[in-house]
Design an enzyme around this catalytic site. Structure first.
Site, mmCIF file in Angstrom:
data_model
loop_
_atom_site.group_PDB
_atom_site.id
_atom_site.type_symbol
_atom_site.label_atom_id
_atom_site.label_comp_id
_atom_site.label_asym_id
_atom_site.label_seq_id
_atom_site.Cartn_x
_atom_site.Cartn_y
_atom_site.Cartn_z
ATOM 1 N N GLU A 89 4.586 1.606 -7.555
ATOM 2 C CA GLU A 89 4.931 1.823 -6.147
ATOM 3 C C GLU A 89 6.436 1.957 -5.895
ATOM 4 O O GLU A 89 7.026 1.158 -5.155
ATOM 5 C CB GLU A 89 4.390 0.668 -5.284
ATOM 6 C CG GLU A 89 2.902 0.515 -5.311
ATOM 7 C CD GLU A 89 2.380 -0.564 -4.362
ATOM 8 O OE1 GLU A 89 1.172 -0.544 -4.073
ATOM 9 O OE2 GLU A 89 3.186 -1.413 -3.910
ATOM 10 N N GLU A 126 -4.746 -0.005 -7.779
ATOM 11 C CA GLU A 126 -4.818 -1.185 -6.918
ATOM 12 C C GLU A 126 -5.646 -0.852 -5.688
ATOM 13 O O GLU A 126 -5.531 0.227 -5.124
ATOM 14 C CB GLU A 126 -3.436 -1.653 -6.421
ATOM 15 C CG GLU A 126 -2.583 -2.373 -7.420
ATOM 16 C CD GLU A 126 -1.251 -2.813 -6.823
ATOM 17 O OE1 GLU A 126 -1.193 -3.108 -5.606
ATOM 18 O OE2 GLU A 126 -0.266 -2.859 -7.565
#
Length: 457
Positions: free
Chosen positions: A164, A360
């Protein structure tokens, strides 16, 4: 039953700084989190800093046994840069021994390690030189990546460079949730560009290493949905996707930065400094696969009083409060499983159907002790339903041809979540911070075993 493809990865995700503990022990040097907690402990929930987290450094063998017990066939975590190379140059033999034992233990229990190199844990020695603002960070990261490939390439076959990257850019330079907690759109873009080049140079180091395996990057996707189909709202949606998704996904997969993004940055006087030859490096060093973290959509509309040049992203796209939303009240995030189908189709149609996986997806809930049954097990049916709803839409995307090879839940054992500490819990196993970090399976962990064994539900 909803069945998934043969060989599908069923696992979970975590990171070194959120699970390992021993944050200043065993040769590890400080990260920005260690220093920030030292300087401003009041910013951290319930005085919960990075020093112990979930104590995986001592308990990884028990954790790996539990992974096997609930049918996990893969696990994504990260290496701590500050542990492996405490000064950026010198190899820490204790770290090598720890990670080799950890990864081998996973393999011995039928759990494939997918190993990430950077999960928001900037070494303090590099932060003192400017962190990702400094171009030298690109070479420093490439050296770290090369070292990791050399030390663990015989055990790890799937690598990722960053988790991320948009988050450490936004949270550190626009939103105040990560150190250095400043608001400067121009600096944020430069930090983002150097992060991209660090990724590219790590991929280059991987190709040159001769290591047998694949390399990718893990990106968070919050697809933008506009308030209306008006020209102004659609422009806002496009700006959101350009900055939040395509800025890394296009270079990583297609080998180029979107021309629309360059134009957007130029008209807002936000273009970063670049080095000659960067575009050739980006073009040559694309990835083998992508990990996508999905939690929530991004509802946007045209800003009412935009400023040009933009001072913040909200001058380009404003948040829209969709009246029909379903909210996780503990995290404040919208629950919208259909976006996972939209993401699957985006990967199929826009990105050459490159192999990808859900790296995720999960649900944080506070005070989970309320849901203990008579046996002391947290009966988290809400998490099971959350997973099912998302898997139904993911399966639909796979049925329509999207090349998805796995699903990883955030997370395996309850973990430390930055400034939020342990306020919200995400794990398949609970962690008792007051009782030697005792792990106890939740109902979702028992259900996950059935999910994996059946390769569906």
């Amino acid at each position: 039953m909803i069945k998934f493809p043969d060989g599908f990865l069923w696992g979970a995700a975590a990171s070194a700084p959120q699970t390992e503990g021993h944050s200043l022990l065993n040769g590890k040097s400080a990260t920005t989190w260690d220093k920030w907690f030292e300087m401003n402990p009041e910013k951290f929930n319930d005085n919960q800093g990075p020093q112990d987290t979930s104590n995986t450094y001592e308990m990884y063998q028990e954790d790996v046994e539990n992974m096997q017990k609930i049918g996990m066939n893969s696990y994504r975590t990260s290496i701590s840069w500050a542990r492996l190379l405490p000064d950026g140059k010198t190899l820490n033999p204790e770290a090598v021994g720890f990670y080799r034992s950890y990864f081998q233990d996973m393999l011995d229990h039928g759990v494939e390690p997918i190993i990430n190199l950077f999960h928001f844990d900037m070494p303090w020695w590099l932060m003192e030189k400017g962190g990702w603002k400094a171009r030298e960070s690109v070479d420093d990261f490439a050296f770290y990546a090369k070292t990791a490939f050399e030390q663990f390439g015989d055990l790890v076959k799937r690598w990722t460079t960053f988790n991320e990257p948009i988050v450490h850019i936004e949270c550190g330079y626009l939103l105040g949730f990560h150190y250095p907690a400043i608001v400067d759109f121009k600096k944020a873009v430069q930090v983002g560009y150097h992060t991209l080049m660090a990724h590219v140079c790590a991929v280059k180091a991987f190709r040159e290493s001769g290591v047998d395996g694949q390399i990718g990057i893990i990106l968070n996707v919050s697809p933008a949905y506009s308030r209306s189909d008006s020209k102004e709202d659609m422009k806002a949606k496009n700006a959101s996707d350009l900055l939040s998704i395509y800025s890394f996904l296009d270079p990583a997969v297609l080998g180029k930065t979107p021309s629309e993004l360059i134009s957007l940055l130029k008209e807002n006087e936000l273009l970063p400094y670049v080095d000659a030859g960067d575009s050739a490096l980006i073009k040559k060093n694309t990835v083998d696969f992508i990990g996508l973290n999905y939690y929530q959509p991004n509802r946007v509309m045209a800003p009412e009083n935009p400023i040009t040049p933009a001072k913040t992203p909200e001058d380009l796209f404003a948040p829209y409060d969709w009246p029909d939303k379903k909210i996780n009240p503990y995290r404040g995030w919208e629950i919208y499983p259909k976006a996972l189908y939209d993401v699957a189709i985006m990967m199929r149609d826009k990105y050459h159907n490159i192999p990808w996986y859900v790296s995720e997806n999960g649900m944080g809930v506070a005070d989970e002790g309320r849901y203990k049954d008579d046996n002391g097990v947290i009966d988290d049916q809400y998490r099971i339903e959350f997973i099912k709803e998302h898997l139904e839409y993911l399966h639909k995307g796979i049925e329509e041809g999207s090349n998805c090879f796995g699903y990883h839940l955030w997370t395996f054992v309850d973990c430390w979540s930055w400034l939020n500490g342990y306020r919200n819990r995400y794990g398949l196993f609970s962690v008792d911070l007051d009782n030697d970090f005792k792990r106890t399976i939740k109902s979702s962990g028992k259900w996950f075993k059935e999910l994996s064994e059946n390769n569906g539900f």
